[in-house]
Design an enzyme around this catalytic site. Structure first.
Site, PDB file in Angstrom:
ATOM      1  N   HIS A  17       0.842  -1.208   0.000  1.00 19.27           N
ATOM      2  CA  HIS A  17       0.000   0.000   0.000  1.00 19.27           C
ATOM      3  C   HIS A  17       0.875   1.257   0.000  1.00 19.27           C
ATOM      4  CE1 HIS A  17      -3.092  -2.576   2.364  1.00 19.27           C
ATOM      5  NE2 HIS A  17      -3.659  -2.327   1.203  1.00 19.27           N
ATOM      6  N   LYS A  41     -17.317  -5.833   7.128  1.00 22.42           N
ATOM      7  CA  LYS A  41     -16.006  -6.428   7.426  1.00 22.42           C
ATOM      8  C   LYS A  41     -15.720  -6.298   8.908  1.00 22.42           C
ATOM      9  CE  LYS A  41     -13.597  -5.873   2.996  1.00 22.42           C
ATOM     10  NZ  LYS A  41     -12.489  -5.228   2.294  1.00 22.42           N
ATOM     11  N   ARG A  90      -2.634  -5.933  -8.318  1.00 23.80           N
ATOM     12  CA  ARG A  90      -1.614  -6.957  -8.143  1.00 23.80           C
ATOM     13  C   ARG A  90      -1.714  -7.974  -9.274  1.00 23.80           C
ATOM     14  NH1 ARG A  90      -3.544  -7.542  -2.097  1.00 23.80           N
ATOM     15  NH2 ARG A  90      -5.344  -6.886  -3.286  1.00 23.80           N
ATOM     16  N   SER A 128      -3.043  -7.530   3.104  1.00 29.19           N
ATOM     17  CA  SER A 128      -3.192  -7.396   4.556  1.00 29.19           C
ATOM     18  C   SER A 128      -3.644  -8.724   5.161  1.00 29.19           C
ATOM     19  CB  SER A 128      -4.226  -6.314   4.889  1.00 29.19           C
ATOM     20  OG  SER A 128      -3.821  -5.079   4.386  1.00 29.19           O
TER      21      SER A 128
HETATM   22  P1  ADP Z   1      -9.992  -3.159  -0.090  1.00 27.82           P
HETATM   23  O1  ADP Z   1     -10.645  -3.752   1.115  1.00 27.82           O
HETATM   24  O2  ADP Z   1     -10.724  -1.989  -0.666  1.00 27.82           O
HETATM   25  O3  ADP Z   1      -9.519  -4.119  -1.143  1.00 27.82           O
HETATM   26  P2  ADP Z   1      -7.262  -2.971   0.742  1.00 27.82           P
HETATM   27  O4  ADP Z   1      -6.795  -2.239   1.957  1.00 27.82           O
HETATM   28  O5  ADP Z   1      -7.123  -4.455   0.744  1.00 27.82           O
HETATM   29  O6  ADP Z   1      -8.716  -2.475   0.534  1.00 27.82           O
HETATM   30  O7  ADP Z   1      -6.527  -2.401  -0.532  1.00 27.82           O
HETATM   31  C1  ADP Z   1      -6.622  -1.058  -0.919  1.00 27.82           C
HETATM   32  C2  ADP Z   1      -6.045  -0.886  -2.289  1.00 27.82           C
HETATM   33  O8  ADP Z   1      -4.656  -1.206  -2.276  1.00 27.82           O
HETATM   34  C3  ADP Z   1      -6.655  -1.775  -3.362  1.00 27.82           C
HETATM   35  O9  ADP Z   1      -6.680  -1.039  -4.571  1.00 27.82           O
HETATM   36  C4  ADP Z   1      -5.681  -2.915  -3.461  1.00 27.82           C
HETATM   37  O10 ADP Z   1      -5.721  -3.516  -4.731  1.00 27.82           O
HETATM   38  C5  ADP Z   1      -4.377  -2.196  -3.252  1.00 27.82           C
HETATM   39  N1  ADP Z   1      -3.321  -3.082  -2.751  1.00 27.82           N
HETATM   40  C6  ADP Z   1      -3.385  -3.928  -1.711  1.00 27.82           C
HETATM   41  N2  ADP Z   1      -2.223  -4.588  -1.546  1.00 27.82           N
HETATM   42  C7  ADP Z   1      -1.395  -4.150  -2.533  1.00 27.82           C
HETATM   43  C8  ADP Z   1      -0.063  -4.471  -2.946  1.00 27.82           C
HETATM   44  N3  ADP Z   1       0.635  -5.398  -2.322  1.00 27.82           N
HETATM   45  N4  ADP Z   1       0.448  -3.811  -4.019  1.00 27.82           N
HETATM   46  C9  ADP Z   1      -0.302  -2.898  -4.659  1.00 27.82           C
HETATM   47  N5  ADP Z   1      -1.561  -2.566  -4.354  1.00 27.82           N
HETATM   48  C10 ADP Z   1      -2.109  -3.177  -3.301  1.00 27.82           C
END
Ligand code: ADP
Length: 168
Positions: A17, A41, A90, A128
């Protein structure tokens, strides 16, 4: 003035992130990391903890602001006067749902553009939920989390998150 919103659960923020935040901050004048309040969630960290961890992890980037929001992302985007919604991609598996959301958001609020940023190759497998699962079983996750987050994870799961247990 170009403003982008980067929404997500950030439970917790990972280096994947943070890499997106850093790169977005080079393109836009301001990046608002928007932590979603999602009643469906059950997060590991409270909203205040997630916001605080993002603030600490991004304190070296001057044009980043961290906020929480509930309701429609497009409403938050409009209220903030932002022109872009940043999402990280990803694998191909991210694409379908992200594409669907981008198209719906465009219909709801055509003034904002969704901008997809490809993950850093180092973090392509990182999520995460994966980090939480590994940490909960005593695995080391120190490569994947900013220091402030690692400290909070150690409080929940113990010192194994630092990899101390595997030090030989
Ligand atoms: P959500 O619950 O909306 O998916 P996340 O916190 O999991 O929220 O992710 C927020 C954003 O960050 C999303 O666009 C997700 O694709 C991106 N993201 C999560 N992990 C990574 C990573 N390792 N590399 C790039 N982008 C990521």
């Amino acid at each position: 003035m170009t403003v982008a919103v980067y929404p997500g659960s950030f439970d917790p923020i990972t280096k994947g992130h943070l890499d997106i935040v850093e790169r977005a901050a080079q393109i836009f004048n301001e990046v608002i990391v928007a932590v979603a309040i999602n009643p469906n969630k059950k997060p590991l960290f409270t909203m205040d903890e997630r916001v605080e961890m993002i603030r600490m992890a991004s304190s070296h980037i001057p044009n980043v602001r961290v906020e929480s929001f509930s309701g429609l992302l497009v409403d938050f985007t409009r209220k903030q006067g932002a022109q872009a919604i940043v999402r990280g991609l990803r694998a191909v598996s991210d694409f379908e749902v992200e594409f669907q959301m981008a198209l719906m958001n465009k219909r709801l609020y055509p003034e904002a553009e969704t901008v997809f940023m490809a993950t850093h190759t180092d973090y392509a497998f990182l999520s995460s939920s994966m980090v939480k699962e590994v940490a909960s079983f005593g695995g080391e996750v120190s490569d994947y989390l900013p220091p402030a987050v690692l400290k909070k994870m150690a409080e929940k799961f113990g010192d194994t998150v630092w990899g101390k247990a595997s030090a030989r």
